[in-house]
Design a protein around this motif. Structure first.
Motif, short mmCIF file in Angstrom:
data_model
loop_
_atom_site.label_atom_id
_atom_site.label_comp_id
_atom_site.label_asym_id
_atom_site.label_seq_id
_atom_site.Cartn_x
_atom_site.Cartn_y
_atom_site.Cartn_z
N VAL A 26 0.89 -1.37 -0.06
CA VAL A 26 -0.06 0.00 0.08
C VAL A 26 0.94 1.15 -0.09
CG1 VAL A 26 -1.75 -1.16 1.12
CG2 VAL A 26 -0.23 0.09 2.51
N ASP A 27 0.51 2.43 -0.30
CA ASP A 27 1.25 3.59 -0.42
C ASP A 27 1.27 3.88 1.01
OD1 ASP A 27 -1.01 5.27 0.66
OD2 ASP A 27 -1.68 5.63 -1.41
N VAL A 28 2.25 4.86 1.25
CA VAL A 28 2.84 5.24 2.68
C VAL A 28 1.86 6.04 3.53
CG1 VAL A 28 3.73 7.66 2.03
CG2 VAL A 28 4.60 6.22 3.85
N ALA A 29 0.95 6.80 2.99
CA ALA A 29 -0.11 7.48 3.62
C ALA A 29 -1.04 6.50 4.14
CB ALA A 29 -1.12 8.47 2.83
N ASP A 30 -1.56 5.47 3.56
CA ASP A 30 -2.42 4.34 3.99
C ASP A 30 -1.59 3.59 4.99
OD1 ASP A 30 -4.56 4.99 2.20
OD2 ASP A 30 -4.06 3.72 0.85
N ALA A 31 -0.34 3.23 4.84
CA ALA A 31 0.35 2.68 5.73
C ALA A 31 0.30 3.31 7.25
CB ALA A 31 1.86 2.30 5.39
N LEU A 32 0.54 4.68 7.14
CA LEU A 32 0.74 5.43 8.45
C LEU A 32 -0.68 5.31 8.91
CD1 LEU A 32 2.80 8.57 6.93
CD2 LEU A 32 3.28 6.97 8.99
N GLU A 33 -1.77 5.17 8.26
CA GLU A 33 -3.11 5.38 8.91
C GLU A 33 -3.29 3.96 9.50
OE1 GLU A 33 -6.00 8.08 8.25
OE2 GLU A 33 -3.93 8.36 9.03
N GLN A 34 -2.52 3.09 9.45
CA GLN A 34 -2.61 1.71 10.09
C GLN A 34 -1.91 1.42 11.84
OE1 GLN A 34 -4.88 -0.80 9.36
NE2 GLN A 34 -5.70 0.74 8.19
N LEU A 35 -1.16 2.74 11.93
CA LEU A 35 -0.38 2.40 13.16
C LEU A 35 -0.85 3.36 14.32
CD1 LEU A 35 3.12 2.68 11.42
CD2 LEU A 35 1.73 0.39 12.02
N GLU A 36 -0.77 2.88 15.51
CA GLU A 36 -1.09 3.84 16.52
C GLU A 36 0.28 3.39 17.55
OE1 GLU A 36 -4.83 3.09 18.57
OE2 GLU A 36 -4.17 1.28 19.37
N PHE A 37 0.22 4.23 18.61
CA PHE A 37 1.11 4.07 19.71
C PHE A 37 0.87 4.04 20.99
CE2 PHE A 37 3.58 5.44 16.06
CZ PHE A 37 4.88 5.19 15.78
N ARG A 38 1.57 3.02 21.71
CA ARG A 38 1.37 3.13 23.05
C ARG A 38 2.55 3.08 24.00
NH1 ARG A 38 -1.15 -2.30 23.61
NH2 ARG A 38 -3.36 -1.19 22.86
#
Length: 618
Positions: free
Chosen positions: A254-266
């Motif tokens: 997938v493109d980088v924007a969509d990839a970034l939208e799949q991550l969150e941090f704890r």
């Protein structure tokens, strides 16, 4: 923006007067002439963090940095959401790990009615069976309360169940439904926790991206590094390195924007409120920089879930944990976390160990956040730490140090290579050892554990004494207390030591208090007969029948009475005679009249107390 000064003039003309005052106080405290102090005497008050960062005693306009952009804009230091509802503040999350699905559903609904606004649900081995998820989720309004799964290796099956439930759920704006699937293969691998593989996580992210709801498949869990002993910069650097590894895997399909939208941090929030505030702000800056380098800066505002530190939680005097988690929640909220979970104050202990109900502990954790939001109104201002010279300086320094650690990991071949080579574990272990040494020497206080312990509290059960995977700060002292408990069970009394106060109360009180506190932190009970003349020491020792005695008095008093006191105690059968203070106080005594050891302020208390317990058979 920084305030301009005329022709290089000091922007804080009062600073010189403050420095002069500091010099006077330091000279008096150190019993030296002011001229013997450094040119900048305030540097003697600096503190150094485990990352090697300097925390100054005072911050002024001298330390001012350029103002960061407003919340919601790159680099997101001040927050990822410019339009966050200030009346709601952050999401108040709680963990649910019931095995019974119907009971879990009732517990969640009751919590939502009483202030919870986000759900962190254990699934599979960590909670409700995967097949029973529809029962657990029945009646929930998903657009109002975000859902996060904690499913480990069952996350793919759990996600399928959640998607099936959402397919039958009617909502006017499906993008308002926020779900985090919680797949964390890379960080789980560091902690040796069960999880799906990286390829499975990437496939799961692909399915999540196709949903009409806002679904993030992957959680970059920095708490695993913190729980192993990592410093703040190490937690951030390792988490960003793991996030970068996920991006590389995701962008193959997938493109980088969509990839970034799949991550969150704890991340972990500790009772060092300013460090927590700066850590969360620095974390956003770091990830925004990664997104920028990847060509998608507008997508660098990943959600943050702050969880109060498990490592700071004590098993002894656990009620103090309520204070610790309050400070941690405060720091997380001020630092801009999107979601905050406060662990119950007894979370380091088996359920029911303290004789209080789970509902009580959960309510205390929930109300900690509600008090901060509803009565202190902390959510009404976005990034209230902005402009604070200290907060801004610490944020920038922490981000720079974390970036250095990220670069070290990347130079080693990336996150997985650093994990396989042992680099990550080695760096974290070094920090843990340094922190353990500070706690052992009581340079770092853990209230109720190595400072102000309560020997009267009930002994812990065998289950409570088992070591866990979290490197808790006061664990070494708590193991000493476990040995004391075992001695109590076998002898009907705790190990004892006789205090021998010499001279007037004014002469011995400080050291008597210090020694009683020190001994209690190792589970040793003090017997204090009050001020003793030398000729009364033997009788006090005979009456106490303690195998250990500690002389407590002034250095001047030691010079005239310590030798005779040692003789009296040994004649009375005391096996170990110690002195509160340093050896130089009795440097003139011969070996026969010299104490067996010395208990001073910065000794390795764990080693010293362990030796004393061995002497009494504990």
């Amino acid at each position: 923006m920084p305030i301009a000064s005329d022709s290089g003039a000091d922007p804080v003309p009062e600073y010189a007067a403050w420095r002069k005052g500091v010099a006077g106080v330091l000279a008096k405290a150190r019993r030296v002439d002011v001229g013997e102090l450094p040119e900048e005497p305030e540097r003697l008050l600096d503190e150094t963090t485990y990352d090697g960062l300097t925390v100054a005693p005072l911050y002024t306009r001298r330390d001012e940095l350029p103002e960061q952009p407003l919340p919601g804009t790159f680099p997101f230091v001040r927050g990822r959401d410019a339009t966050r509802d200030v009346h709601r503040g952050w999401f108040v999350s709680a963990q649910f790990a019931q095995r019974d699905a119907a009971a879990a559903n009732r517990e969640i609904l009751a919590a939502l009615e009483n202030g919870i606004s986000a759900i962190w649900l254990g699934v599979g081995e960590r909670g409700v069976p995967v097949a029973d998820l529809p029962t657990t989720l029945n009646g929930l309004l998903f657009e109002l309360a975000p859902l996060t799964l904690d499913a480990g290796g069952d996350v793919a099956d759990a996600a399928a169940q959640v998607f099936a439930v959402l397919d039958g759920y009617a909502a006017p704006a499906r993008e308002d439904i926020r779900v985090s699937l919680g797949a964390a293969p890379l960080t789980s691998r560091f902690a040796d926790l069960p999880d799906i593989g990286l390829a499975e996580a990437v496939a799961l992210a692909g399915r999540a991206a196709g949903r009409p709801e806002t679904v993030r498949a992957i959680t970059v869990d920095g708490t695993v590094f913190h729980d192993a002993g990592a410093s703040d910069a190490q937690e951030l650097g390792a988490a960003v390195a793991a996030g970068l590894a996920y991006l590389r895997a995701l962008t193959e399909s997938v493109d980088v924007a969509d990839a970034l939208e799949q991550l969150e941090f704890r991340f972990a929030a500790t009772d060092d409120q300013f460090a927590t505030i700066a850590k969360l702000r620095a974390a956003r800056q770091l990830w925004a920089r990664v997104a920028q380098v990847c060509g998608a800066p507008d997508f660098g505002g990943a959600p943050q879930h702050a969880v109060t530190s498990a490592a700071m939680m004590s098993r002894r005097d656990p009620w103090v944990n309520i204070l610790r988690t309050t400070l941690a929640a405060f720091g997380a909220g001020i630092g801009g976390a999107d979601t905050v979970t406060v662990l119950p104050f007894d979370s380091a202990l088996p359920l029911g160990e303290l004789g209080v109900s789970k509902s009580f502990a959960d309510r205390m954790a929930r109300n900690t956040q509600l008090l901060l939001l509803e009565e202190s109104h902390l959510g009404h201002v976005l990034d209230p730490g902005a402009g604070s010279w200290y907060v801004e300086d610490l944020t920038a320094a922490l981000a720079a140090k974390a970036w250095e650690f990220l670069q070290e990991i990347e130079a080693a071949g990336g996150y997985l290579a650093a994990l396989e080579s042992g680099l990550l574990a080695e760096r974290v272990a070094a920090t843990k050892d340094a922190r353990d040494a500070d706690v052992a020497h009581r340079k770092t206080a853990v209230t109720g554990v190595n400072e102000f312990p309560n020997l009267a509290e009930q002994p812990l059960s065998e289950a409570a004494r088992q070591a866990g995977r979290v490197a808790r700060y006061g664990a070494a002292f708590e193991r000493l207390r476990d040995r004391s408990d075992a001695y109590l069970a076998g002898h009907g009394a705790r190990p004892k030591a006789l205090l021998v106060p010499l001279g007037s109360v004014a002469e011995h009180n400080v050291r008597v208090t210090f020694i009683a506190n020190l001994l209690a932190s190792g589970g040793i009970e003090s017997i204090n007969p009050g001020p003793l003349a030398v000729d009364g020491i033997a009788a006090a020792a005979t009456e106490a029948r303690a195998p250990i005695a500690v002389l407590c008095g002034s250095d001047t008093r030691y010079g005239s009475e310590a030798g005779a006191a040692v003789e009296q105690l040994r004649a009375a059968g005391v096996g170990t005679v110690l002195l509160a203070g340093s050896a130089k106080a009795v440097a003139d005594l011969d070996d026969a009249r010299r104490p067996d050891g010395f208990l001073a302020a910065r000794i390795d208390a764990v080693a010293a107390l362990s030796g004393l317990l061995e002497k009494v058979g504990a």
